[in-house]
Design a protein around this motif. Structure first.
Motif: not given
Length: 375
Positions: A163-164, A182-184, A191-195, A364-365
Protein backbone atom coordinates in the motif's frame (compact mmCIF):
# COMPACT_ATOMS: atom_id res chain seq x y z
CA UNK A 1 -6.27 -22.23 3.59
CA UNK A 2 -2.90 -21.65 5.19
CA UNK A 3 -2.39 -21.80 8.96
CA UNK A 4 -0.43 -18.74 10.10
CA UNK A 5 1.46 -20.87 12.60
CA UNK A 6 3.19 -22.81 9.83
CA UNK A 7 5.53 -19.84 9.41
CA UNK A 8 4.50 -18.71 5.92
CA UNK A 9 3.27 -15.25 4.98
CA UNK A 10 -0.47 -14.50 5.02
CA UNK A 11 -2.39 -12.03 2.88
CA UNK A 12 -3.15 -8.74 4.59
CA UNK A 13 -4.94 -5.96 2.77
CA UNK A 14 -4.75 -2.48 4.31
CA UNK A 15 -8.51 -2.52 4.77
CA UNK A 16 -8.34 -5.44 7.19
CA UNK A 17 -5.98 -3.62 9.50
CA UNK A 18 -7.89 -0.33 9.46
CA UNK A 19 -11.15 -2.09 10.28
CA UNK A 20 -9.61 -3.14 13.61
CA UNK A 21 -8.50 0.42 14.48
CA UNK A 22 -11.23 1.16 17.06
CA UNK A 23 -10.70 -2.12 18.96
CA UNK A 24 -8.51 -1.61 22.06
CA UNK A 25 -5.42 -3.79 22.01
CA UNK A 26 -6.04 -5.27 18.58
CA UNK A 27 -2.64 -4.02 17.38
CA UNK A 28 0.60 -2.47 18.59
CA UNK A 29 3.07 -0.07 16.98
CA UNK A 30 6.84 -0.57 17.25
CA UNK A 31 9.02 2.50 16.65
CA UNK A 32 12.17 0.55 15.83
CA UNK A 33 14.49 3.51 15.30
CA UNK A 34 14.45 7.25 14.95
CA UNK A 35 17.28 7.12 12.41
CA UNK A 36 16.57 7.87 8.75
CA UNK A 37 18.81 8.57 5.74
CA UNK A 38 16.28 11.03 4.29
CA UNK A 39 15.77 14.62 5.45
CA UNK A 40 12.19 15.29 4.35
CA UNK A 41 11.04 18.79 5.23
CA UNK A 42 7.80 17.57 6.82
CA UNK A 43 9.20 14.65 8.88
CA UNK A 44 6.90 14.21 11.88
CA UNK A 45 9.61 12.45 13.91
CA UNK A 46 12.35 14.95 13.00
CA UNK A 47 14.54 12.00 12.05
CA UNK A 48 18.13 12.16 10.87
CA UNK A 49 20.76 9.52 10.17
CA UNK A 50 22.35 10.27 13.55
CA UNK A 51 19.10 10.18 15.53
CA UNK A 52 18.52 7.86 18.49
CA UNK A 53 18.40 4.10 18.22
CA UNK A 54 18.09 1.68 21.12
CA UNK A 55 18.80 -1.97 21.77
CA UNK A 56 17.00 -4.35 19.41
CA UNK A 57 15.81 -6.55 22.26
CA UNK A 58 13.52 -3.78 23.52
CA UNK A 59 11.39 -4.71 20.50
CA UNK A 60 12.30 -8.31 19.74
CA UNK A 61 12.03 -9.33 23.38
CA UNK A 62 8.64 -7.66 23.69
CA UNK A 63 7.45 -9.41 20.52
CA UNK A 64 8.58 -12.64 22.12
CA UNK A 65 5.94 -12.23 24.84
CA UNK A 66 3.15 -12.72 22.30
CA UNK A 67 1.52 -16.12 22.72
CA UNK A 68 -1.01 -18.11 20.71
CA UNK A 69 -3.51 -17.47 23.51
CA UNK A 70 -2.85 -13.72 23.86
CA UNK A 71 -1.40 -11.67 21.01
CA UNK A 72 -2.31 -8.56 19.00
CA UNK A 73 -3.88 -9.19 15.63
CA UNK A 74 -1.38 -6.84 13.99
CA UNK A 75 2.07 -5.41 14.71
CA UNK A 76 3.08 -2.24 12.84
CA UNK A 77 6.79 -1.43 12.42
CA UNK A 78 7.97 2.07 11.60
CA UNK A 79 10.68 4.63 12.38
CA UNK A 80 12.45 6.82 11.41
CA UNK A 81 13.31 4.29 8.76
CA UNK A 82 12.71 0.79 10.06
CA UNK A 83 14.60 -0.77 7.13
CA UNK A 84 17.83 0.59 8.57
CA UNK A 85 17.35 -2.41 10.89
CA UNK A 86 16.35 -5.08 8.35
CA UNK A 87 17.43 -8.05 10.50
CA UNK A 88 15.29 -6.75 13.34
CA UNK A 89 12.29 -6.32 11.03
CA UNK A 90 12.80 -9.84 9.68
CA UNK A 91 13.19 -11.40 13.12
CA UNK A 92 10.15 -9.64 14.57
CA UNK A 93 7.97 -10.69 11.63
CA UNK A 94 9.07 -14.29 12.03
CA UNK A 95 8.63 -14.30 15.78
CA UNK A 96 5.15 -12.76 15.90
CA UNK A 97 3.92 -15.04 13.12
CA UNK A 98 4.42 -18.07 15.38
CA UNK A 99 1.90 -16.52 17.78
CA UNK A 100 -0.61 -15.71 15.03
CA UNK A 101 0.10 -11.97 14.64
CA UNK A 102 0.34 -10.40 11.19
CA UNK A 103 3.03 -7.79 10.49
CA UNK A 104 3.03 -4.44 8.70
CA UNK A 105 6.06 -2.35 7.73
CA UNK A 106 6.19 1.22 6.42
CA UNK A 107 9.28 2.62 4.67
CA UNK A 108 10.41 5.95 3.25
CA UNK A 109 11.88 3.98 0.31
CA UNK A 110 15.41 5.39 0.51
CA UNK A 111 16.74 2.29 -1.24
CA UNK A 112 14.50 2.77 -4.29
CA UNK A 113 16.79 5.53 -5.56
CA UNK A 114 19.24 2.85 -6.74
CA UNK A 115 16.58 1.02 -8.74
CA UNK A 116 16.81 -2.24 -6.81
CA UNK A 117 16.07 -3.82 -3.45
CA UNK A 118 19.26 -4.83 -1.60
CA UNK A 119 19.21 -8.52 -0.56
CA UNK A 120 18.99 -7.95 3.21
CA UNK A 121 16.16 -5.44 2.79
CA UNK A 122 14.42 -7.78 0.38
CA UNK A 123 14.56 -10.54 2.98
CA UNK A 124 12.91 -8.26 5.54
CA UNK A 125 10.22 -7.11 3.10
CA UNK A 126 9.50 -10.72 2.11
CA UNK A 127 8.96 -11.67 5.75
CA UNK A 128 6.34 -9.03 6.62
CA UNK A 129 2.71 -9.61 5.70
CA UNK A 130 2.13 -6.09 4.40
CA UNK A 131 4.59 -3.53 3.05
CA UNK A 132 3.71 0.18 2.84
CA UNK A 133 5.64 2.99 1.17
CA UNK A 134 5.52 6.68 2.03
CA UNK A 135 5.01 8.98 -0.91
CA UNK A 136 4.42 12.73 -0.94
CA UNK A 137 5.83 15.91 -2.41
CA UNK A 138 8.48 16.02 0.32
CA UNK A 139 9.67 12.45 -0.19
CA UNK A 140 9.76 13.07 -3.93
CA UNK A 141 12.44 15.72 -3.38
CA UNK A 142 14.72 12.83 -2.37
CA UNK A 143 13.26 9.67 -3.92
CA UNK A 144 11.58 9.84 -7.36
CA UNK A 145 7.98 8.72 -7.49
CA UNK A 146 8.72 6.51 -10.47
CA UNK A 147 11.32 4.59 -8.44
CA UNK A 148 8.86 4.03 -5.58
CA UNK A 149 6.14 2.82 -7.94
CA UNK A 150 8.57 0.54 -9.74
CA UNK A 151 9.31 -1.24 -6.46
CA UNK A 152 5.66 -1.50 -5.49
CA UNK A 153 4.73 -2.79 -8.95
CA UNK A 154 7.40 -5.46 -8.70
CA UNK A 155 6.19 -6.58 -5.28
CA UNK A 156 2.52 -6.50 -6.28
CA UNK A 157 3.28 -8.57 -9.38
CA UNK A 158 4.78 -11.18 -7.09
CA UNK A 159 1.64 -11.30 -4.97
CA UNK A 160 2.86 -9.14 -2.09
CA UNK A 161 0.28 -7.09 -0.20
CA UNK A 162 1.42 -3.48 -0.52
CA UNK A 163 0.00 0.00 0.00
CA UNK A 164 0.93 3.67 -0.12
CA UNK A 165 0.83 6.33 2.58
CA UNK A 166 0.41 9.80 1.10
CA UNK A 167 0.09 13.20 2.76
CA UNK A 168 -0.82 16.58 1.34
CA UNK A 169 -1.17 20.10 2.63
CA UNK A 170 -4.97 20.16 2.35
CA UNK A 171 -7.89 18.31 0.82
CA UNK A 172 -7.56 20.59 -2.21
CA UNK A 173 -3.81 20.13 -2.60
CA UNK A 174 -3.21 19.71 -6.36
CA UNK A 175 -0.34 17.34 -5.56
CA UNK A 176 -2.75 14.82 -4.03
CA UNK A 177 -5.06 14.94 -7.04
CA UNK A 178 -2.19 14.45 -9.48
CA UNK A 179 -0.28 11.85 -7.46
CA UNK A 180 -3.26 9.63 -6.63
CA UNK A 181 -4.37 9.67 -10.27
CA UNK A 182 -0.86 8.73 -11.40
CA UNK A 183 -0.61 5.89 -8.86
CA UNK A 184 -3.98 4.49 -9.87
CA UNK A 185 -2.94 4.54 -13.51
CA UNK A 186 0.57 3.13 -12.98
CA UNK A 187 -0.54 0.37 -10.60
CA UNK A 188 -3.89 -0.36 -12.25
CA UNK A 189 -5.93 0.24 -9.08
CA UNK A 190 -4.29 -2.75 -7.40
CA UNK A 191 -2.68 -0.83 -4.54
CA UNK A 192 -4.66 0.89 -1.75
CA UNK A 193 -3.69 4.36 -0.58
CA UNK A 194 -4.02 5.84 2.90
CA UNK A 195 -4.14 9.61 2.45
CA UNK A 196 -3.64 12.09 5.27
CA UNK A 197 -2.75 15.74 5.79
CA UNK A 198 0.50 17.25 7.04
CA UNK A 199 0.34 18.45 10.65
CA UNK A 200 2.55 20.90 12.57
CA UNK A 201 4.78 18.26 14.17
CA UNK A 202 8.46 17.41 13.83
CA UNK A 203 10.23 19.45 11.16
CA UNK A 204 6.91 20.66 9.78
CA UNK A 205 6.40 22.59 13.03
CA UNK A 206 9.24 24.90 11.92
CA UNK A 207 7.26 26.24 8.97
CA UNK A 208 3.63 25.17 9.42
CA UNK A 209 1.38 27.11 11.81
CA UNK A 210 -0.55 25.22 14.47
CA UNK A 211 -4.16 26.09 13.76
CA UNK A 212 -5.65 24.36 16.79
CA UNK A 213 -7.66 26.42 19.25
CA UNK A 214 -5.94 25.99 22.60
CA UNK A 215 -7.78 28.60 24.64
CA UNK A 216 -10.05 27.39 27.44
CA UNK A 217 -13.67 27.95 26.53
CA UNK A 218 -16.72 28.06 28.83
CA UNK A 219 -18.63 25.96 26.29
CA UNK A 220 -20.30 22.69 27.18
CA UNK A 221 -18.29 19.72 25.95
CA UNK A 222 -20.00 17.10 23.86
CA UNK A 223 -19.32 13.39 23.61
CA UNK A 224 -16.45 13.01 21.14
CA UNK A 225 -14.83 9.56 21.45
CA UNK A 226 -11.09 9.33 20.80
CA UNK A 227 -10.34 6.79 18.09
CA UNK A 228 -6.55 6.79 18.41
CA UNK A 229 -6.08 5.67 22.02
CA UNK A 230 -6.77 2.03 21.23
CA UNK A 231 -3.41 0.83 19.89
CA UNK A 232 -0.36 1.22 22.14
CA UNK A 233 3.01 2.18 20.70
CA UNK A 234 6.44 1.03 21.86
CA UNK A 235 8.43 4.22 21.39
CA UNK A 236 12.07 4.50 20.33
CA UNK A 237 13.40 3.98 23.89
CA UNK A 238 10.97 1.20 24.81
CA UNK A 239 8.46 3.35 26.71
CA UNK A 240 4.96 2.15 25.86
CA UNK A 241 2.43 4.92 25.22
CA UNK A 242 -1.34 4.65 24.79
CA UNK A 243 -1.49 7.29 22.06
CA UNK A 244 0.24 7.50 18.67
CA UNK A 245 0.12 11.32 18.61
CA UNK A 246 3.71 12.20 17.69
CA UNK A 247 3.88 15.00 20.25
CA UNK A 248 3.18 12.43 22.98
CA UNK A 249 5.48 9.79 21.51
CA UNK A 250 8.37 12.26 21.46
CA UNK A 251 8.09 12.71 25.22
CA UNK A 252 8.72 9.01 25.91
CA UNK A 253 9.22 8.55 29.65
CA UNK A 254 8.05 12.14 30.22
CA UNK A 255 4.65 11.62 28.60
CA UNK A 256 1.52 12.35 30.66
CA UNK A 257 1.11 9.67 33.31
CA UNK A 258 -2.31 8.50 32.15
CA UNK A 259 -0.88 7.81 28.68
CA UNK A 260 2.10 5.74 29.87
CA UNK A 261 1.42 2.00 29.89
CA UNK A 262 4.84 0.66 30.87
CA UNK A 263 8.14 -0.30 29.27
CA UNK A 264 8.94 -3.06 26.81
CA UNK A 265 12.00 -4.18 28.80
CA UNK A 266 9.91 -5.07 31.84
CA UNK A 267 6.29 -5.44 30.73
CA UNK A 268 4.84 -8.21 28.57
CA UNK A 269 2.28 -7.78 25.82
CA UNK A 270 -0.34 -9.29 28.15
CA UNK A 271 0.35 -6.57 30.76
CA UNK A 272 0.26 -3.79 28.18
CA UNK A 273 -2.96 -5.04 26.61
CA UNK A 274 -4.60 -5.33 30.03
CA UNK A 275 -3.62 -1.77 30.95
CA UNK A 276 -4.83 -0.51 27.56
CA UNK A 277 -8.22 -2.10 28.08
CA UNK A 278 -8.76 -1.49 31.80
CA UNK A 279 -7.36 2.01 32.44
CA UNK A 280 -10.33 4.06 33.61
CA UNK A 281 -8.95 7.26 32.05
CA UNK A 282 -8.35 5.61 28.67
CA UNK A 283 -11.77 3.94 28.70
CA UNK A 284 -13.42 7.29 29.45
CA UNK A 285 -11.42 9.08 26.75
CA UNK A 286 -12.21 6.42 24.14
CA UNK A 287 -15.91 6.54 25.00
CA UNK A 288 -16.64 10.17 25.96
CA UNK A 289 -13.62 12.15 24.79
CA UNK A 290 -11.07 14.05 26.87
CA UNK A 291 -13.05 17.31 26.93
CA UNK A 292 -16.09 15.60 28.40
CA UNK A 293 -13.98 13.93 31.09
CA UNK A 294 -12.41 17.29 31.99
CA UNK A 295 -15.79 18.97 32.19
CA UNK A 296 -17.17 16.19 34.39
CA UNK A 297 -14.20 16.83 36.69
CA UNK A 298 -15.13 20.52 36.93
CA UNK A 299 -12.36 21.75 34.61
CA UNK A 300 -12.98 24.11 31.72
CA UNK A 301 -11.27 22.15 28.93
CA UNK A 302 -9.36 23.47 25.89
CA UNK A 303 -11.37 23.29 22.68
CA UNK A 304 -8.84 20.85 21.23
CA UNK A 305 -9.29 17.23 22.33
CA UNK A 306 -5.56 16.45 22.34
CA UNK A 307 -4.75 19.52 24.43
CA UNK A 308 -7.53 18.59 26.85
CA UNK A 309 -6.13 15.07 27.10
CA UNK A 310 -2.80 16.39 28.37
CA UNK A 311 -4.56 17.74 31.45
CA UNK A 312 -6.10 14.43 32.46
CA UNK A 313 -3.01 13.29 34.40
CA UNK A 314 -4.08 15.57 37.24
CA UNK A 315 -5.68 13.84 40.23
CA UNK A 316 -9.23 15.17 39.92
CA UNK A 317 -9.94 14.15 36.29
CA UNK A 318 -8.41 10.70 36.85
CA UNK A 319 -10.61 10.20 39.90
CA UNK A 320 -13.60 11.40 37.89
CA UNK A 321 -12.73 8.92 35.13
CA UNK A 322 -12.92 6.09 37.68
CA UNK A 323 -16.35 7.32 38.78
CA UNK A 324 -17.52 7.57 35.18
CA UNK A 325 -16.56 4.03 34.20
CA UNK A 326 -18.12 2.63 37.37
CA UNK A 327 -21.52 4.07 36.54
CA UNK A 328 -24.03 1.28 35.76
CA UNK A 329 -24.64 2.36 32.16
CA UNK A 330 -21.03 2.98 31.17
CA UNK A 331 -20.07 -0.53 29.94
CA UNK A 332 -23.04 -0.57 27.57
CA UNK A 333 -22.13 2.91 26.30
CA UNK A 334 -18.51 1.83 25.85
CA UNK A 335 -19.50 -1.16 23.74
CA UNK A 336 -21.95 0.99 21.80
CA UNK A 337 -19.27 3.54 20.91
CA UNK A 338 -16.91 0.78 19.78
CA UNK A 339 -19.69 -0.66 17.63
CA UNK A 340 -20.45 2.72 16.05
CA UNK A 341 -16.78 3.38 15.31
CA UNK A 342 -16.31 -0.12 13.90
CA UNK A 343 -19.49 0.10 11.81
CA UNK A 344 -17.98 3.06 9.96
CA UNK A 345 -15.26 0.70 8.79
CA UNK A 346 -11.86 1.66 7.49
CA UNK A 347 -13.23 4.35 5.20
CA UNK A 348 -15.09 5.97 8.10
CA UNK A 349 -11.97 5.98 10.25
CA UNK A 350 -9.88 7.59 7.51
CA UNK A 351 -12.54 10.25 6.92
CA UNK A 352 -12.36 11.17 10.60
CA UNK A 353 -8.60 11.13 11.08
CA UNK A 354 -7.17 11.44 7.58
CA UNK A 355 -8.42 12.77 4.27
CA UNK A 356 -12.17 12.83 3.71
CA UNK A 357 -11.82 13.39 -0.01
CA UNK A 358 -9.54 10.42 -0.65
CA UNK A 359 -10.74 8.03 2.06
CA UNK A 360 -12.22 5.54 -0.42
CA UNK A 361 -8.75 4.85 -1.84
CA UNK A 362 -8.05 2.47 1.05
CA UNK A 363 -10.38 -0.01 -0.67
CA UNK A 364 -8.39 -0.30 -3.91
CA UNK A 365 -7.35 -3.84 -4.70
CA UNK A 366 -9.56 -5.43 -2.06
CA UNK A 367 -11.21 -8.66 -3.15
CA UNK A 368 -13.23 -10.12 -0.26
CA UNK A 369 -13.42 -13.54 -1.87
CA UNK A 370 -9.61 -13.79 -1.64
CA UNK A 371 -9.21 -12.70 2.00
CA UNK A 372 -7.50 -14.14 3.94
CA UNK A 373 -5.26 -16.17 1.70
CA UNK A 374 -1.81 -17.63 1.45
CA UNK A 375 1.02 -17.28 -1.02
Amino acid sequence: MMNLHLGRRACMHLLEMLRARPIPGSAVYLGLTRRCPLTCRHCSTNSLLGSEEHDADLFLGFAGTFTEEDHPEFVLMSGGEALLRPRLVRDIARRVRTAGTRSYLVSGMFFARKGKIPPLLREAIDEVDHFAASLDVFHEEEVPRSAVLDVLSLLADEGKDVSLQLVGMSEDDPYLAEATADVRDRLSDRVPMLVGLVGPTGRAAEWMPDRRTLTHLPLAATVDPCGVAAWPIVTFDGTVIACCNQAVVDQGRNAPEHLKLGHSATDSWQTIRSRTRTSATLRAVRTLGSRMVSQEAGISPPADQCAACYELSATSPRQKAVELVERPGFPAMELGVQHVLASGGAVGFVRQYGSKRYADLVTLGYRPEEQPCAV
